[in-house]
Enzyme design. Structure first.
Site, PDB file in Angstrom:
ATOM      1  NE  ARG A 181      -3.918  -2.140  -0.049  1.00 15.59           N
ATOM      2  CZ  ARG A 181      -3.587  -3.251  -0.478  1.00 15.59           C
ATOM      3  NH1 ARG A 181      -2.487  -3.552  -1.238  1.00 15.59           N
ATOM      4  NH2 ARG A 181      -4.605  -4.260  -0.476  1.00 15.59           N
ATOM      5  CB  SER A 230      -9.436  -0.885   3.743  1.00 16.35           C
ATOM      6  OG  SER A 230     -10.195  -1.742   3.420  1.00 16.35           O
ATOM      7  CD  GLU A 300      -5.850   0.400   2.521  1.00 15.26           C
ATOM      8  OE1 GLU A 300      -6.519   0.346   1.560  1.00 15.26           O
ATOM      9  OE2 GLU A 300      -5.423  -0.304   3.201  1.00 15.26           O
TER      10      GLU A 300
END
Length: 323
Positions: A181, A230, A300
């Protein structure tokens, strides 16, 4: 600058050749999927890559620039965003072209779901996971978006980008510096397009994989809510939702913000949430998980902008021993 309009007036002739749209005082609650957040001083939607380059060459370094995509993974604070917010237009940056039996050239503003559809039509495998990511390619390139066991870094061949001075850069997969990520490509680069590669695959096999992705999303994620996807990255060796659940935060609410009871790593706006509610809820969850398991969850969701005066929020609510 005493007002948003003065930003455009101040630059005057510098912006005379710009073909894209400049709009002052745009409420970011109309852009983000959370439907919350304060205004951007000025929103700029460039017409194409050359228009964006011209804009970058003419905006002084001291004026802040912020890049946003479709707003799906974005929390904007209630004080708003200073300077220019740049949002690539679908017309100028949202197309995709199949350039070989396994390669696609795509603009950074193309929705991930549309990219998956283009690959399906061309019989190119490896893009099915994008069918379940509610964002655009630019964000996927920046954060190495992934789902269903596949990540963006597995598809990237090269990326076109402009720097703060409007200079063009072409980055290889290695140049992007991908990890979970995350991309270590310079933060000031604005991605404009990319060449991506998959593999030849039967369209019916691809379609079946996309159907599995869709079924998974519909059964375990609150996709019909005002959410940013998320909220936290998965920590090493575990899942964020499991740690949130163990810390007793499933359904936890602050004002109009709530951790979903369906998937507790999804934060939702139940109807009245402010940016402050959402961020305070997130930091409360981080503090409780830290206290319960010693795990420091990482955001995130990208958080941008200024707090309103007197309403700051400390990371982990200031409870972590090394803060």
């Amino acid at each position: 600058m005493s007002s948003q309009t003065n930003l455009i007036e101040r630059l005057g002739e510098r912006l005379a050749g710009i073909r894209g749209r400049l709009t002052p005082n745009v409420g970011m609650d109309t852009v983000t999927w959370f439907r919350a957040g304060g205004p951007a001083d000025t929103l700029f939607q460039p017409q194409d890559e050359e228009d964006l380059a011209e804009f970058l060459r003419n905006v002084p370094e001291e004026i802040p620039l912020t890049i946003v995509g479709v707003g799906s993974n974005l929390l904007v604070r209630d004080g708003g965003i200073r300077g220019f917010v740049i949002r690539l237009s679908a017309k100028g940056f949202g197309s995709a072209e199949v350039i070989s039996p396994t390669r696609i050239r795509a603009g950074a503003a193309i929705p991930d779901k549309r990219l998956a559809a283009v690959a399906l039509e061309a019989g190119i495998g490896g893009f099915h996971f994008y069918h379940g990511i509610p964002g655009a390619l630019g964000g996927a390139l920046r954060m190495n978006a992934g789902a269903n066991g596949v990540e963006t870094r597995e598809r990237v061949v090269e990326v076109r980008a402009l720097d703060r001075q409007g200079n063009l850069h072409v980055l290889s997969n290695a140049d992007m510096g991908y990890s979970y990520r995350h991309s270590s490509a310079p933060a000031d680069l604005i991605f404009t397009s990319a060449i991506l590669e998959g593999y030849q695959e039967d369209p019916e096999v691809i379609r079946a994989k996309m159907d599995e992705v869709q079924h998974h999303r519909e059964t375990v994620q609150p996709i019909r809510e005002k959410t940013g996807g998320s909220t936290f990255k998965n920590p090493p060796g575990t899942s964020a939702w499991k740690e949130i659940d163990k810390a007793g935060c499933r359904g936890l609410a602050v004002g109009g913000a709530q951790m979903s009871t369906m998937h507790c790593n999804f934060m939702i706006n139940t109807g009245t949430a402010t940016g402050y509610d959402l961020e305070l809820l997130g930091e409360t969850v981080r503090a409780r998980v830290l206290a319960h398991s010693g795990i420091r969850l990482e955001w995130e969701i990208k958080r941008l902008g200024d707090f309103e005066p007197g309403r700051t929020i400390e990371p982990f609510l200031g409870t972590a021993p090394d803060l």
